[in-house]
Design a protein around this motif. Structure first.
Motif, mmCIF file in Angstrom:
data_model
loop_
_atom_site.group_PDB
_atom_site.id
_atom_site.type_symbol
_atom_site.label_atom_id
_atom_site.label_comp_id
_atom_site.label_asym_id
_atom_site.label_seq_id
_atom_site.Cartn_x
_atom_site.Cartn_y
_atom_site.Cartn_z
ATOM 1 N N ALA A 57 88.375 21.447 37.060
ATOM 2 C CA ALA A 57 89.294 20.636 37.857
ATOM 3 C C ALA A 57 90.552 21.450 38.157
ATOM 4 C CB ALA A 57 89.649 19.358 37.102
ATOM 5 N N ALA A 58 91.004 22.214 37.160
ATOM 6 C CA ALA A 58 92.208 23.038 37.349
ATOM 7 C C ALA A 58 91.986 24.032 38.479
ATOM 8 C CB ALA A 58 92.547 23.752 36.054
ATOM 9 N N GLY A 59 90.785 24.615 38.538
ATOM 10 C CA GLY A 59 90.457 25.577 39.588
ATOM 11 C C GLY A 59 90.484 24.929 40.965
ATOM 12 N N ALA A 60 90.050 23.682 41.065
ATOM 13 C CA ALA A 60 90.063 22.983 42.355
ATOM 14 C C ALA A 60 91.493 22.670 42.783
ATOM 15 C CB ALA A 60 89.245 21.693 42.252
ATOM 16 N N LEU A 61 92.342 22.361 41.803
ATOM 17 C CA LEU A 61 93.718 21.945 42.122
ATOM 18 C C LEU A 61 94.613 23.117 42.535
ATOM 19 C CD1 LEU A 61 94.261 19.405 39.217
ATOM 20 C CD2 LEU A 61 94.123 18.876 41.653
ATOM 21 N N ASP A 62 94.293 24.299 42.027
ATOM 22 C CA ASP A 62 95.143 25.466 42.250
ATOM 23 C C ASP A 62 95.325 25.747 43.752
ATOM 24 O OD1 ASP A 62 96.650 27.623 41.685
ATOM 25 O OD2 ASP A 62 94.991 28.929 41.086
ATOM 26 N N GLY A 63 96.534 25.595 44.238
ATOM 27 C CA GLY A 63 96.850 25.902 45.635
ATOM 28 C C GLY A 63 96.481 24.805 46.625
ATOM 29 N N ALA A 64 96.002 23.647 46.123
ATOM 30 C CA ALA A 64 95.596 22.573 47.045
ATOM 31 C C ALA A 64 96.811 21.836 47.613
ATOM 32 C CB ALA A 64 94.685 21.583 46.311
ATOM 33 N N SER A 65 96.648 21.359 48.858
ATOM 34 C CA SER A 65 97.736 20.611 49.486
ATOM 35 C C SER A 65 97.594 19.107 49.253
ATOM 36 C CB SER A 65 97.762 20.886 50.983
ATOM 37 O OG SER A 65 98.093 22.238 51.189
ATOM 38 N N ILE B 281 88.859 14.078 33.942
ATOM 39 C CA ILE B 281 89.741 13.963 35.117
ATOM 40 C C ILE B 281 90.925 13.052 34.781
ATOM 41 C CG2 ILE B 281 89.833 13.063 37.500
ATOM 42 C CD1 ILE B 281 87.024 14.329 37.877
ATOM 43 N N THR B 282 90.654 12.008 33.996
ATOM 44 C CA THR B 282 91.757 11.104 33.617
ATOM 45 C C THR B 282 92.783 11.821 32.723
ATOM 46 O OG1 THR B 282 90.682 10.249 31.631
ATOM 47 C CG2 THR B 282 90.229 9.074 33.676
ATOM 48 N N GLU B 283 92.343 12.920 32.085
ATOM 49 C CA GLU B 283 93.257 13.624 31.164
ATOM 50 C C GLU B 283 94.096 14.707 31.851
ATOM 51 O OE1 GLU B 283 90.446 14.809 28.204
ATOM 52 O OE2 GLU B 283 90.493 12.836 27.239
ATOM 53 N N LEU B 284 93.877 14.929 33.141
ATOM 54 C CA LEU B 284 94.623 15.984 33.847
ATOM 55 C C LEU B 284 96.113 15.632 33.906
ATOM 56 C CD1 LEU B 284 92.185 16.535 36.847
ATOM 57 C CD2 LEU B 284 92.571 18.120 34.935
ATOM 58 N N ASP B 285 96.950 16.631 33.812
ATOM 59 C CA ASP B 285 98.388 16.372 33.926
ATOM 60 C C ASP B 285 99.103 17.575 34.546
ATOM 61 O OD1 ASP B 285 100.917 15.473 33.793
ATOM 62 O OD2 ASP B 285 101.034 15.306 31.613
ATOM 63 N N GLU B 286 99.437 18.597 33.698
ATOM 64 C CA GLU B 286 100.214 19.720 34.246
ATOM 65 C C GLU B 286 99.412 20.538 35.254
ATOM 66 O OE1 GLU B 286 98.759 21.234 30.213
ATOM 67 O OE2 GLU B 286 99.565 19.383 31.019
ATOM 68 N N GLU B 287 98.066 20.347 35.268
ATOM 69 C CA GLU B 287 97.226 21.052 36.248
ATOM 70 C C GLU B 287 97.686 20.742 37.674
ATOM 71 O OE1 GLU B 287 96.194 19.326 33.710
ATOM 72 O OE2 GLU B 287 94.662 20.436 32.577
ATOM 73 N N PHE B 288 98.279 19.560 37.888
ATOM 74 C CA PHE B 288 98.727 19.193 39.246
ATOM 75 C C PHE B 288 99.909 20.058 39.697
ATOM 76 C CE2 PHE B 288 96.721 15.196 37.770
ATOM 77 C CZ PHE B 288 95.745 15.115 38.743
ATOM 78 N N ASP C 248 94.602 8.634 44.490
ATOM 79 C CA ASP C 248 93.693 8.275 43.405
ATOM 80 C C ASP C 248 92.831 7.077 43.822
ATOM 81 O OD1 ASP C 248 92.502 7.734 40.999
ATOM 82 O OD2 ASP C 248 94.366 7.680 39.828
ATOM 83 N N GLY C 249 91.522 7.293 43.886
ATOM 84 C CA GLY C 249 90.612 6.209 44.268
ATOM 85 C C GLY C 249 90.086 5.416 43.087
ATOM 86 N N ARG C 250 90.433 5.829 41.843
ATOM 87 C CA ARG C 250 89.830 5.173 40.665
ATOM 88 C C ARG C 250 90.822 4.832 39.562
ATOM 89 N NH1 ARG C 250 84.873 3.278 42.216
ATOM 90 N NH2 ARG C 250 83.721 4.913 43.273
ATOM 91 N N ARG C 251 92.072 4.867 39.853
ATOM 92 C CA ARG C 251 93.131 4.676 38.827
ATOM 93 C C ARG C 251 92.854 5.564 37.606
ATOM 94 N NH1 ARG C 251 96.949 0.519 38.630
ATOM 95 N NH2 ARG C 251 98.035 0.203 36.672
ATOM 96 N N ALA C 252 92.646 6.843 37.909
ATOM 97 C CA ALA C 252 92.314 7.793 36.853
ATOM 98 C C ALA C 252 93.548 8.538 36.366
ATOM 99 C CB ALA C 252 91.282 8.797 37.373
ATOM 100 N N ILE C 253 94.545 8.684 37.239
ATOM 101 C CA ILE C 253 95.687 9.556 36.958
ATOM 102 C C ILE C 253 96.951 8.714 36.774
ATOM 103 C CG2 ILE C 253 97.041 11.521 37.878
ATOM 104 C CD1 ILE C 253 93.991 12.122 37.477
ATOM 105 N N ASP C 254 97.815 9.151 35.846
ATOM 106 C CA ASP C 254 99.076 8.429 35.647
ATOM 107 C C ASP C 254 100.111 8.865 36.683
ATOM 108 O OD1 ASP C 254 98.141 6.994 33.503
ATOM 109 O OD2 ASP C 254 98.689 8.565 32.054
ATOM 110 N N ARG C 255 100.785 7.880 37.243
ATOM 111 C CA ARG C 255 101.892 8.148 38.156
ATOM 112 C C ARG C 255 103.013 8.848 37.357
ATOM 113 N NH1 ARG C 255 102.677 4.631 42.699
ATOM 114 N NH2 ARG C 255 101.136 3.181 41.875
#
Ligand code: UGA
Length: 432
Positions: free
Chosen positions: A378-386, A397-404, A414-421
């Protein structure tokens, strides 16, 4: 009892293994030699929790489960379960051709047997199919009369992918549909050990009603998700958190707390196919199934709403966009009718550079979309994404944080309420 299960898809393989666990002697029949070899080697042909353990325990020399490509194996059994696929035609209606071919082959084989035998339809089929189509083929091929010389039953399946073994061994209900007493007795012989062990509700009915119970079950659940999605969309427009609302209404016993997670909607091999087939069947009888039509329309709208939410924050043309999760739900590698498909198509229309990630479903998605990029993490997908679109709420995926923080512009839809605002990301929840 001695049971044969025709078909080694996710239902056939699972129930064959679970019947063996209940103490029956089981033979699983499939035309695919690789699948048959895998089962005999104790190696599950599908990804299901607990299945490997059951196969390991029950296959092998002293085991009570084996697989074969030879239909003759049914002759040494008392009851045969038909677990063959029921795909859909272009108009959404059910395609019974595989079931018909299976019934024909089974009937030809059973014509050699003098003793009573019961055939149970396990696949999801439109009301009337067991009686009017399957039974008619069996009678023709065997040159015998159903209910007099052999039995026919219908036993719908309520297993969920990912938890199928658990669902089988601990069901809410067991539905036995039969049009004659002896077939019902045989089905009791098969299921009584389960009903006693799991303390499950038992529903005895005719085959046509049993068939409808399956469609009603899936239609109701699909419509429940679409209704909470409709309410969720209204919540979003009015600045209300749909999950807080769902938690409260779920406390009402008449509503119930389950299946109230609003978001991108339903996918998989069952809800989309079954709702389409029952709508087509209703229409062919002159009835317009308005509620199920609306449920489908809402389901089709959710991915479009996700994409337009993204558009409000960033123009993704020629920009990298991460798609997190490709499976139709967590815990499976199944991508059939996953909401990731309309999301990817929407991104392609916008000329975005798509980088997708899924812990296990990426291989399957590569076959459908070989030209998009797939990240190892997931980190690899996020790197440089707009922008990031969250499609499947896998735990990792629900555990991702600083990767963003590695994104070019941290827009998270977020389509699944997976990520914390949180501060530092531009966050939009689909219904909250
Ligand atoms: C479904 C039924 O739940 C089973 O009872 C049935 O046996 C099976 O279809 C079938 O006909 O074979 P399944 O397709 O494995 O099982 O998946 P579910 O866990 O029911 O989820 C279906 C879809 O609804 C998923 O895409 C899921 O993400 C979505 N969903 C579910 C939501 O969007 N919100 C919810 O609150 C619940």
């Amino acid at each position: 009892m001695h049971l044969s299960v025709v078909g080694s898809g996710y239902v056939g393989t699972t129930i064959a293994a679970c019947f063996a666990e209940l103490g029956h002697n089981v033979v699983n029949i499939d035309i695919d030699e690789d699948i048959v070899d895998a089962i005999n080697a104790g190696d599950p042909p599908i990804h299901e929790d607990g299945l490997a353990e059951l196969l390991e325990e029950h296959t092998g020399e002293d085991g009570n489960l084996r697989a074969t490509t030879d239909y003759q194996a049914v002759l040494d059994t008392d009851v045969t379960f038909l677990c063959l696929p029921t795909p859909q035609n272009d108009d959404g209606s059910i395609d019974l051709s595989i079931m018909e071919a299976g019934a024909e082959q089974l009937g030809k084989t059973l014509a050699e047997k003098d003793a009573w035998h019961t055939v149970v339809v396990k696949s999801t089929v439109i009301p009337g199919s067991t009686e009017d189509v399957i039974t008619a083929i069996l009678e023709d091929e065997m040159d015998r009369e159903a209910g007099v010389d052999f039995g026919v039953g219908m036993n719908p399946e309520f297993l969920r992918e990912g938890t199928a073994v658990h669902d089988f061994l601990d069901p809410d209900k067991v539905v036995l549909g039969a049009d004659d007493e002896r077939a019902l007795e045989d089905m009791h012989g098969v299921f009584d050990p389960l009903i006693e062990r799991a303390d499950a509700h038992l529903v005895e009915t005719d085959t046509r009603t049993a068939e409808m119970i399956k469609y009603a079950n899936n239609s109701f659940l699909a419509a429940k998700v679409s209704l909470i999605n409709d309410i969720g969309n209204i919540c979003k427009e009015l600045g209300v958190d749909a999950y807080e609302v769902a938690d409260a209404i779920g406390l009402d016993d008449r509503i119930g707390a389950k299946f109230l997670r609003s978001g991108l909607g339903w996918g998989g091999s069952c809800f989309p196919k079954d709702t389409a087939a029952i709508r087509a069947a209703a229409r062919s009888e002159g009835y317009e199934p308005a509620m199920l039509d609306a449920a489908t329309e809402i389901n089709d709208t959710q991915p479009k709403r996700l994409l337009s939410m993204m558009d409000r924050h960033v123009d993704v043309e020629n920009k990298r966009v991460a798609v997190l999760g490709l499976a139709f739900k967590p815990g499976t590698d199944d991508i059939r009718n996953t909401r990731a498909i309309p999301v990817i198509e929407g991104l392609q229309e916008r000329d975005a550079e798509i980088v997708a990630y899924d812990p296990i479903a990426d291989e399957n998605m590569r076959e459908v979309y070989p030209d998009i990029k797939y990240a190892e993490s997931a980190a690899g997908a996020l790197d440089g994404a707009s922008a990031t679109l969250v499609v499947t709420d896998w735990e990792e995926i629900t555990e991702l944080d600083e990767e963003f923080d590695t994104m070019a512009t941290p827009v998270v839809i977020d389509g699944r309420r997976a990520i914390d605002r949180r501060d530092g990301i531009v966050y939009e929840g689909l219904t909250w």
